[in-house]
Every structure is written in structure tokens, then in C-alpha cells.
Scaffold this active site. Structure first.
Site, PDB file in Angstrom:
ATOM      1  CB  CYS A  75      -0.483   4.630  -5.637  1.00  0.00           C
ATOM      2  SG  CYS A  75      -1.058   4.898  -3.945  1.00  0.00           S
ATOM      3  CB  CYS A 182      -8.426   5.055  -4.654  1.00  0.00           C
ATOM      4  SG  CYS A 182      -7.614   3.524  -4.120  1.00  0.00           S
TER       5      CYS A 182
HETATM    6  N1  DGL Z   1      -4.315   2.514  -4.809  1.00  0.00           N
HETATM    7  C1  DGL Z   1      -4.028   3.585  -3.954  1.00  0.00           C
HETATM    8  C2  DGL Z   1      -4.526   4.932  -4.415  1.00  0.00           C
HETATM    9  O1  DGL Z   1      -4.678   5.117  -5.589  1.00  0.00           O
HETATM   10  C3  DGL Z   1      -3.983   3.462  -2.477  1.00  0.00           C
HETATM   11  C4  DGL Z   1      -4.772   2.468  -1.762  1.00  0.00           C
HETATM   12  C5  DGL Z   1      -4.300   2.337  -0.338  1.00  0.00           C
HETATM   13  O2  DGL Z   1      -3.308   1.658  -0.172  1.00  0.00           O
HETATM   14  O3  DGL Z   1      -4.887   2.934   0.553  1.00  0.00           O
HETATM   15  O4  DGL Z   1      -4.741   5.806  -3.634  1.00  0.00           O
END
Ligand code: DGL
Length: 257
Positions: A75, A182
């Protein structure tokens, strides 16, 4: 910790699967444990303190209960906000973080007009600011995609298309590089191409997976088994139906080419 212990992956939801898939390709014999924190999704709009506390709880669980031998923060938002404090708290295992692949753009197509898509949390972070100014190509647009990861998490297809059209239609056929900052965004590459035209995508999954391989090799922690490893999925939602749906979608995406 044994060599056969799993590698833990964490994300605010199922987005981190885009990283896990690359790692499984590179390290198919490893066992994996994936923690999807949909109870607290999205991370993009949370404070630093909230993200640090939550990631610390999850990491503790992955190490103590699941006996993970390494943790991948799949993430970008959590990596930007929490990696430093996680490494300070859990000194005995490697913690591998992801970042938007802006350096790869610099290496591969530095002159091309570039769009960086990421959460508000990632873009406002100090870690991102440093990355951005290290590789700034004078031809980059940054877009904080508030709410987009959430729509992907919930698989709300038509809203995703409207979101992309209302935010990015003005860039149609003008962008060469898109940084998917993301881990949820690689799940909607096709939809992004429909809005922006034929762009080249950059994300951090490959880099993170190579780094994981390098660290496991260096520390003699590779799993010696020769058959494919197991992949366990856990979703934190309090609602059983949501848990089941997430699990189903996770394995569906995992088994798709
Ligand atoms: N998948 C996450 C990222 O790479 C975050 C998404 C979220 O929960 O806002 O930032």
C-alpha cells in the site's frame, strides 16, 4: 521464524494483490499471508497517527500469530506514512515498502508528459515530496484521486468510469506515462486507457517484488520447497458476508492472468 514461514502482505483492502501477484511470479515457492484491512478502508484520507497505529497492530499480528518472516507493505499510503515507525518497532524482520514508480519514468521515458495518480495521503507525504523533487521532469501533473481506491475496492464499475472521465478526459491523448501510485489502480488499467488513450503504465509492484527476492536470498530465508506455496487471505471486515465476498474476489483476481 522458519524458511517455510509465510511472507505477510498488508493493504487497506484487496488492492495489494497487484503487488502479491508479481511476487508470486518471481517467488512461486514461497507461502504468503495477505491481510486486507477493509474494516478501516480507505487509508488515503486517514491521519498519519491512525495509519501508523493500525499498521503496527497488523504487523504485530502477522509476526506473532502468523509467524511471517518478512512483511511487504503493499500500500503506497501506508508505506509513505508508516514504514519508518514499523521498521523501528519490528527490528527483527525485513519490512519492504512500496512507492509510486516515478523513478522508473525517469529511467525509461523522462521527457514524456507524465500523470501521477495517488491517494491524498501519499501525495501529501514527505516521502513522496522527496521522490517527486528528485526525479521532477518539468512535464508532470500530479492528481490526488480522492475516493477512487474506495470505488475500486467496492468494484463500482460505472462510478469508476464516471470518476475517470470527469477527472481525466481533459488529458485524452496528451499523456504518455501514468504512474499508478496506489496499489488498487492497476486493477483499472483498461478503464484508464479508455479515458486517456494509449498510455504507458508504471507501478511499484515489480520493484518491491525484486527487493523481496533480494532480501530473502541475502538472509538465506528463501523457502526451499519446490512446489508452489500456499496463499492465505484474511479480510478484517466485521461483516461475514463482506469477508466472503472479498475472499472470492481476491482468489478470482489472483487466478486471472
Ligand atoms: N492501496 C492503497 C495505496 O496503495 C490505499 C488505498 C486507500 O485505502 O486509500 O495507497
Amino acid at each position: 521464524m522458519k524458511n517455510s514461514s509465510p511472507v505477510g502482505f498488508l493493504d487497506s483492502g484487496i488492492g495489494g494483490i497487484t503487488v502479491l501477484k508479481k511476487s508470486v511470479k518471481l517467488l512461486p515457492n514461497e507461502n504468503y499471508f495477505f491481510f486486507s484491512d477493509s474494516l478501516n478502508n480507505p487509508y488515503g484520507d486517514k491521519t498519519d497517527k491512525e495509519i501508523i497505529n493500525r499498521c503496527s497492530e497488523i504487523t504485530r499480528y502477522m509476526i506473532s500469530d502468523k509467524k511471517c518472516k518478512a512483511v511487504v507493505i503493499a500500500c503506497n499510503t501506508a508505506s509513505a506514512k508508516a514504514v519508518r515507525s514499523l521498521r523501528a518497532e519490528f527490528k527483527n524482520i525485513p519490512i519492504i515498502a512500496i512507492e509510486p514508480a516515478y523513478k522508473v519514468v525517469h529511467d525509461k521515458n523522462p521527457q514524456g508528459k507524465t500523470l501521477i495518480m495517488a491517494t491524498k495521503g501519499t501525495i501529501s507525504s514527505e516521502k513522496f515530496r522527496r521522490l517527486y523533487y528528485s526525479y521532477y521532469n518539468h512535464n508532470t501533473v500530479i492528481h490526488s484521486c480522492v475516493g477512487l481506491a474506495d470505488l475500486i475496492e467496492q468494484d463500482r464499475k460505472s462510478e469508476i468510469i464516471s470518476y475517470l472521465n470527469s477527472n481525466f478526459a481533459r488529458y485524452k491523448n496528451q499523456i504518455e506515462n501514468v504512474v499508478l501510485g496506489c496499489t488498487h489502480y492497476p486493477l483499472i488499467k483498461e478503464e484508464i486507457r479508455q479515458t486517456l488513450g494509449n498510455v504507458q503504465f508504471f507501478d511499484g509492484a515489480e520493484g518491491v517484488s525484486k527487493r523481496l527476492k533480494y532480501i530473502l536470498e541475502k538472509d538465506n530465508m528463501l523457502n526451499p520447497q519446490t512446489n508452489n506455496g500456499e496463499i492465505e487471505f484474511f479480510d478484517s471486515s466485521a461483516d461475514e458476508k463482506t469477508k466472503e465476498l472479498k475472499k472470492e474476489r481476491f482468489y478470482q483476481i489472483l487466478n486471472k492472468d
